[in-house]
Write a protein that holds these residues in place. Sequence first.
Motif, PDB file in Angstrom:
ATOM      1  N   MET A 318       3.466   1.103  -3.623  1.00 45.37           N
ATOM      2  CA  MET A 318       3.897   1.120  -2.224  1.00 45.37           C
ATOM      3  C   MET A 318       4.732   2.370  -1.921  1.00 45.37           C
ATOM      4  SD  MET A 318       6.102  -1.651  -0.089  1.00 45.37           S
ATOM      5  CE  MET A 318       5.260  -3.072  -0.701  1.00 45.37           C
ATOM      6  N   ALA A 319       5.650   2.712  -2.826  1.00 48.52           N
ATOM      7  CA  ALA A 319       6.527   3.868  -2.600  1.00 48.52           C
ATOM      8  C   ALA A 319       5.703   5.145  -2.478  1.00 48.52           C
ATOM      9  CB  ALA A 319       7.525   3.979  -3.752  1.00 48.52           C
ATOM     10  N   SER A 320       4.705   5.262  -3.341  1.00 47.44           N
ATOM     11  CA  SER A 320       3.890   6.469  -3.337  1.00 47.44           C
ATOM     12  C   SER A 320       3.042   6.551  -2.067  1.00 47.44           C
ATOM     13  CB  SER A 320       3.031   6.473  -4.604  1.00 47.44           C
ATOM     14  OG  SER A 320       2.024   7.419  -4.515  1.00 47.44           O
ATOM     15  N   VAL A 321       2.495   5.405  -1.631  1.00 46.55           N
ATOM     16  CA  VAL A 321       1.707   5.385  -0.388  1.00 46.55           C
ATOM     17  C   VAL A 321       2.595   5.811   0.784  1.00 46.55           C
ATOM     18  CG1 VAL A 321       0.465   3.895   1.254  1.00 46.55           C
ATOM     19  CG2 VAL A 321       0.107   3.605  -1.217  1.00 46.55           C
ATOM     20  N   LEU A 322       3.822   5.287   0.820  1.00 42.91           N
ATOM     21  CA  LEU A 322       4.712   5.605   1.943  1.00 42.91           C
ATOM     22  C   LEU A 322       5.175   7.057   1.904  1.00 42.91           C
ATOM     23  CD1 LEU A 322       6.676   2.238   2.207  1.00 42.91           C
ATOM     24  CD2 LEU A 322       4.784   3.078   3.636  1.00 42.91           C
ATOM     25  N   ARG A 323       5.337   7.624   0.718  1.00 47.40           N
ATOM     26  CA  ARG A 323       5.664   9.051   0.626  1.00 47.40           C
ATOM     27  C   ARG A 323       4.550   9.888   1.249  1.00 47.40           C
ATOM     28  NH1 ARG A 323       7.925   7.990  -4.395  1.00 47.40           N
ATOM     29  NH2 ARG A 323       6.015   8.505  -5.518  1.00 47.40           N
TER      30      ARG A 323
END
Length: 335
Positions: A318-323
């Motif tokens: 999720m963190a990587s998608v949002l970045r």
Amino acid sequence: MSSWRLSSGKLQELWRDAAEFRTVSSAGLSSGRALAVQLQRNNASEGTITVHTAAGLSLTEQAQFAQLIHGHLREAADSVERRRHWLCPHCHTPKGNEEVLMKRLERDGETARVACDACDRSIPLFDALERLLADPLLRRQAESLGAEKPQLTSRRKGKLLLLEVGARLTSANQKWQEISPDEDDGIDLQVEFTDDDGNGTGRFLYLQLKAGPSHLRRRADGREMFAIKKPRWIRAWTQQPGPVMLVIGREAPKLGKEDRVEKQRRQFAEPFDDRYETRAFPDVRWMEISSVLQQQMVSGLRPEEIKQIEFVGETLDMASVLRWRNRIVLGARCA
Ligand SMILES: [Zn+2]
């Protein structure tokens, strides 16, 4: 040549107690069934599979079937021993002790013979069926009959990876859709980033999915390389209206038998214990490849000359998608 129609669905069914098979040519037989396979469990880890064939089934079909079964068993079991029954060709009395007969056949090959217990005449062990089983052409045909399975498996693997990636994108509240599932055109999935209200922004990311570690080769220096098999992929990857990500899913390690038993036991006792992975692709990493390839082409390389790319992926979470969303949506807004 006939093909096998499996009336019980899958060959996995072999591991239940019995399965029946029809051949295309046996469809007209009154009984309808041409072959039956029966499993007798000798103990928890050993069993005997017996193949019965209907009268009227050709020797070639019998031999193909035996090859097919034997091939699958060799893949699935730790050790496989073949036995067969012999009848006296003169008086049709069964000849006993199959283990000894098989050893004689292995030792003497084409010249192996024994005497009939009833009529005393000679029984050749290397008979027409054994001759067919030893035929390399027939062996290849039987292997190609069994070859359907891995293809299905790889398509299913691709689908499982798509669902896993989709679940991660959805949990990050981004929109996605599959692109031309049957075409190998270099892009599998399109992500549309959403705004804070969950509406589409018209800003996209394009994903190429690859299931399984076979797509990566680790070099002696530890770097992981992705082989680019088709130059047209490079054209597709460098011509999208948004960045293209290469996504590689690594499958959960295959569990040994004891691990499987332990996993079942634990899941029963502690359903949310994640020490034993149940997802098909617990490890999914991605990297942006379009700008890397564009740089190589700007430096003068043609797509045909770019054979591989170093894979330096980060976990697709999720963190990587949002970045990526912030980089693309906010980056566009600032520009
Ligand atoms: Zn006899």
